[in-house]
Enzyme design. Sequence first.
Site, PDB file in Angstrom:
ATOM      1  N   TYR A  94      23.142 -18.479  45.837  1.00  0.00           N
ATOM      2  CA  TYR A  94      22.817 -17.065  45.618  1.00  0.00           C
ATOM      3  C   TYR A  94      23.323 -16.542  44.279  1.00  0.00           C
ATOM      4  O   TYR A  94      22.735 -15.670  43.662  1.00  0.00           O
ATOM      5  CB  TYR A  94      23.463 -16.206  46.711  1.00  0.00           C
ATOM      6  N   SER A 116      16.760 -15.397  47.782  1.00  0.00           N
ATOM      7  CA  SER A 116      17.530 -15.320  46.533  1.00  0.00           C
ATOM      8  C   SER A 116      16.600 -15.285  45.324  1.00  0.00           C
ATOM      9  O   SER A 116      17.054 -15.171  44.191  1.00  0.00           O
ATOM     10  CB  SER A 116      18.500 -16.494  46.418  1.00  0.00           C
ATOM     11  N   SER A 154      15.138 -22.616  47.388  1.00  0.00           N
ATOM     12  CA  SER A 154      16.034 -21.467  47.204  1.00  0.00           C
ATOM     13  C   SER A 154      16.811 -21.195  48.486  1.00  0.00           C
ATOM     14  O   SER A 154      16.359 -21.548  49.577  1.00  0.00           O
ATOM     15  CB  SER A 154      15.221 -20.221  46.859  1.00  0.00           C
ATOM     16  N   ASP A 155      17.964 -20.584  48.347  1.00  0.00           N
ATOM     17  CA  ASP A 155      18.610 -20.036  49.533  1.00  0.00           C
ATOM     18  C   ASP A 155      17.801 -18.792  49.919  1.00  0.00           C
ATOM     19  O   ASP A 155      17.063 -18.245  49.092  1.00  0.00           O
ATOM     20  CB  ASP A 155      20.081 -19.696  49.265  1.00  0.00           C
ATOM     21  N   TRP A 156      17.938 -18.356  51.134  1.00  0.00           N
ATOM     22  CA  TRP A 156      17.000 -17.365  51.697  1.00  0.00           C
ATOM     23  C   TRP A 156      17.051 -16.023  50.949  1.00  0.00           C
ATOM     24  O   TRP A 156      18.091 -15.403  50.815  1.00  0.00           O
ATOM     25  CB  TRP A 156      17.303 -17.199  53.191  1.00  0.00           C
TER      26      TRP A 156
END
Length: 724
Positions: free
Chosen positions: A214, A249, A245-247
């Site tokens: 993030y 981000s 990607s992280d959720w």
Amino acid sequence: MKFILALIFLSKTLAMTWEEADLKAREWCADLTNEEKISLVTGRENMTGVCVGSIDPIERKDFAGLCMQDGPAGVRFANGTATSWQASINTAATFDRDLLYKVGAAQGKEFRDRGINYALGPSVNILRAPASGRIWEAYGEDPFFVGECGVQIIKGMQDSGTIATVKHFVGNDQENNRGASSSNIPEQALWEVYIDPFYRAVKDAEVHAVMSSYNAINGTYSVQNKKLLTDYLKGKIGYQGPVMSDWWSIYDVEKSFGAGMDINMPGGKAWGPDYIGNSYWGEHIQECIDKGIFPQERLDDAALRIIRSLFKAGQMENFPKVNLYIDTLTEENKALNRKVGADSNVLLKNDDSILPISKENNKKKIKKIAIIGKDAMPSKLCNDMGCADGTLPLGWGSGTTDFKYVIDPLSAITERAKKEGIKVVSSGNDNIISGALTAIKADLAIVFVQASSGEEYITVEGNKGDRQNLDLWHHGNDLVKAVAAVNKNTIVVIHAPGPVNLPFKNKVKGIIFAGMPGQETGNSIADVLFGDVNPSGHLPFTWAPREDYPTDVKYDETLPGGGEQKTQYDYDEGLFIGYRWFDKKNIEPTYPFGYGLSYTTFNYSGLDAIMEEDGLHVTLTVTNTGDIAGAAVPMIFLSFPEFVKDYPIRLFKGFNKTILEAGEAKEIEIFIDNHALSYYDVEVKDYVKPKEGEYVVYAGSNARDLPLKTTVSAAISKKRRNHL
Ligand SMILES: *[C@@H]1O[C@H](CO)[C@@H](O)[C@H](O)[C@H]1NC(C)=O
Ligand SMILES: *[C@@H]1O[C@H](CO)[C@@H](O)[C@H](O)[C@H]1NC(C)=O
Ligand SMILES: *[C@@H]1O[C@H](CO)[C@@H](O)[C@H](O)[C@H]1NC(C)=O
Ligand SMILES: *[C@@H]1O[C@H](CO)[C@@H](O)[C@H](O)[C@H]1NC(C)=O
Ligand SMILES: *[C@@H]1O[C@H](CO)[C@@H](O)[C@H](O)[C@H]1NC(C)=O
């Protein structure tokens, strides 16, 4: 046995090199339209599907779509059908490569059986600050060790046919403002400390997926950081798979897709119905290509990476349909969770050999034990574990699972004590008067205490992910003091993500750090308390008062994620995190990295080291000098040749856990590969293995107990090693 055979079978049929996978993927992708490619890289714009992340099917190509599911402690949202494993910090504390591999393999099978393509783990972020919320989801403070743990878990998962997603690349080392902070990391530390476990995951475990973080690195969000993603990870390290990607981000298309991100998860702009047909990526990718903002090849490459990694993982055929509720909570998995729980108990103190408890064969005359504290009682199971009520099997956040059950310590201990004819009395709350009154009448008192932490989207008892302080929760210190004041045989069991303050350290006879052991927690602790398992866990971090660490988290006012304004995290300590800092500053920790007692004792002798082409071959003899069997973890630390300036005094570089019968002596080999013998040279811009000078090799049981020492020339030895 059947399980192992099945694994060997699977890994044989699935094993494919990246080159082979590449050929197949190129062929498969050749006729994809841009629309199809865009569908492959853009998460379905919803989190309302079965999995936390989904890629839509491409029917024309018989492509069933993809399912991504959290997270390190097992399959999330499986409604009690999957195993609720121990926290990764526990798996690390076993210091046992075989167990780590077995955990990865068993977890991988649970994901694959459900038709989940990507398991969202392991996390190999570094325990930089002890209050940091997600430290229980990873493997501690030492980059070499974190890398080793990650590699074993990834190998296990991938041999079971699941794609492991190593995360969070890179520098997500605290929770507060993780989506609006910048980790400012000097180049050498970036490579040697924070990237290194990812490097190992790529090079040693051929990891099939990477998740970005993030936070920003040096001011540029990791999802927009071309230098990190394209130049370092894909370029210098040679990673062949996709970066996800992280959720939520991703906040744009030009900078993120252009920088080398390959999958946008979960795909939409926000959570909920708002984001139907509303993504930063999707059709906007085509618009960017049309405007020449990034080339067509960027899209081709992203699609190719996804398909290549699916071929490599053996998922392009015969992959099960998604069904999150297949029952995989098998007896084998429960037994493995219980074993890891037991083997990860770190015995910190055991005065007068107060443990193990047993009636026969004991001069202690234990007839009655008191179990004190709410932490010994059944857990209330809140969503994502966002509460701490009853025994603590895991921290909170996306790294949790839905528990089918939790074995509480009181039940397990009561049952086990029966076999010894020992009576158990209890005070199942944190009330100090009730605790003391119960303890006063017992021959031995065990106080269960806790502190939790987790992910920032849930605040528990005032802790927004990161812990506010390192004290025990629920007045745990007062409870221990009250009990210890009336019972001289007091033992404390701590369930926590990492270090806590121990003001009662000198007032109790025994202390066990039990971490977060998962659903079999009660059985695991009973195994150790009664000596059915001889504790062999070791601390994967330095235990000290908060102010003695070089770094800490910040609790700035919450800023909007992805914005210009950021909390600045300056990694000024550079390479000197954890024990390296305590060595440099000559600070005595409460318990050093690697610390952990056993019910037996070990002696180390006969250290020898030979430098060969492939690395450093260290041998030493470990003797079990006590009267019961136990497992020793000999540890190797190295000082680098003197010309390597401004370097830590010693670095942890090797270990090899070994079981020894009472009185048994074994010669043990500990191999240290060339990468572990290298430092990152910022001038050369690469890892460099010294060719001259001497390494000093230290061996012993932890960072502050290294009785053996020898030196070895950095040059390859002409002398041949005596093979064991
Ligand atoms: C979850 O488990 C409960 C209890 O076993 C059951 O009643 C419920 O139907 C399950 N939900 C799903 C979605 O399978
Ligand atoms: C971040 O900044 C530090 C200090 O200036 C520098 O050493 C390092 O190379 C930078 N890293 C990246 C990835 O830009
Ligand atoms: C997203 O969720 C809504 C319900 O909130 C549903 O109607 C819609 O079909 C979903 N869209 C996709 C692309 O799955
Ligand atoms: C223990 O090891 C030391 C060397 O570290 C050796 O001098 C000593 O004799 C050993 N003792 C036993 C009991 O093996
Ligand atoms: C640990 O010891 C075993 C058995 O001697 C050996 O096969 C293995 O290579 C050793 N591991 C390391 C890392 O040296």
